[in-house]
Scaffold this active site. Structure first.
Site: not given
Length: 355
Positions: A33-34, A61, A151, A154, A186, A188
């Site tokens: 994704g990045h 955060q 996000d 955000q 993600s 995570r």
């Protein structure tokens, strides 16, 4: 491509600039994704421009009991992926470089939008996020900054801050990148066991179910619009008893008032089933909101909306969302209006994420 690693703003400011600078802000643990964000930044910056990837795990955060200490730090791997994806510089400042006087007394307030959904679940999170984004924009001095649609709240808040506080930067959004099974990428995800991952797939399945329900409603509406409205045609249909077009029109008249709620219900059904799995999915929220302020939409809403979900599987909290368009394609309300998710013509913005 050789990627330079810098740790201070002074080093970054000393670099000669011959073209636009595009910045991708991350907290490290980079994944595909990045990489998509970085490749998009490379395209925008062009061969004469510069792509800077920031890697900074922002303590502001993380709330009490959240995963700051176990958040992965993988700078060497991050530099490698950033370079392969087209980054010229990885800017990896220390906490002291970003917050030289300790935690800042003055911070950016996310306002009412920052208290909804993610903000309600993670009090203070968006204030910390906006504060570090503002600081990193000042430290990196970009012409354009890219964030991920994953996000969404955000992203909306960053756009609003840039617009309200007159930051001279263009914000560009990049669509969510998903794995083959539909799970949104993600950092995570690595915490999930195989069994937990199977349960976590309910997040994307719920969003897709809501999207499909909306598509069915929109198709029904489109069919209804094909029915001629002339008196002669109406009389002809009446004489035939009821044609397929007339049946469709009647169905639309019956179903249309609850389109938004039908979308929510379709998504909720998938999530309710996942709550009975082993391990279970523990729902935090399911929301269908206006991206302008992240308040719930009504059934007469037209235009762009966001179907968003957050849930915990085991000890891992995950979020996901899909942009949806309510209303007939091609109508003024449904075509990308200022403030839309992937275009913000009024503010000269386009949009992305600090995660």
């Amino acid at each position: 491509m050789t990627t330079t690693v810098l740790h201070t703003a002074a080093e970054l400011h000393a670099r000669a600039r011959t073209g636009p600078r595009a910045v991708v802000m991350t907290m490290g643990a980079l994944h595909e994704g990045h990489a998509t964000l970085i490749r998009t930044a490379r395209e925008i910056a062009g061969p004469e421009g510069e792509v800077v990837v920031t890697v900074f795990v922002n303590p502001l955060q993380f709330g009490k009991g959240e995963d700051l200490d176990r958040y992965p730090r993988t700078l060497d791997a991050d530099v490698k992926l950033a370079g392969i994806s087209g980054a010229d510089v990885v800017f990896a400042p220390s906490v002291e470089e970003v917050y030289p006087g300790g935690e800042p007394e003055v911070r950016i307030s996310a306002g009412p939008m920052g208290q909804r959904l993610e903000g309600a679940s993670r009090p203070g999170h968006f204030d910390g996020m906006l504060t570090v984004v503002a600081k990193l924009l000042h430290l990196t001095r970009p012409d354009v900054a890219l964030y991920g649609q994953k996000d969404a709240q955000q992203l909306a808040l960053i756009r609003r801050m840039v617009r309200d506080l007159n930051f001279g930067v263009q914000i560009v959004a990049v669509p969510t990148v998903r794995e083959d099974d539909g799970l949104a990428l993600s950092s995570r995800n690595r915490y999930l066991s195989p069994q937990e991952r199977r349960t976590a797939l309910a997040l994307s399945r719920a969003l897709f179910a809501g999207r499909d329900r909306l598509a069915a409603q929109e198709a029904l509406c489109a069919r209804a619009r094909e029915v001629p409205s002339s008196q002669a045609r109406a009389e002809a249909l009446s004489a035939l008893g009821e044609s397929r077009a007339a049946a469709d029109a009647a169905a639309v008249a019956k179903a249309s008032p609850g389109v938004a709620e039908a979308v929510r219900a379709a998504a909720r059904l998938v999530l309710d089933e996942a709550a009975r799995l082993d391990p279970p999915l523990e729902l935090d929220y399911l929301a269908l909101v206006d991206p302008a302020d992240f308040t719930e939409i009504d059934d007469d809403f037209t235009g762009e909306a966001v179907l968003a979900v957050a849930a915990r599987v085991g000890t891992t909290r995950l979020i996901d969302n899909l942009p949806l368009t309510f209303g007939a394609p091609g109508t003024p309300d449904a075509a990308g209006q200022p403030g839309s998710l992937l275009s913000d013509q009024a503010a000269g913005e386009a949009s992305g994420a600090v995660s």
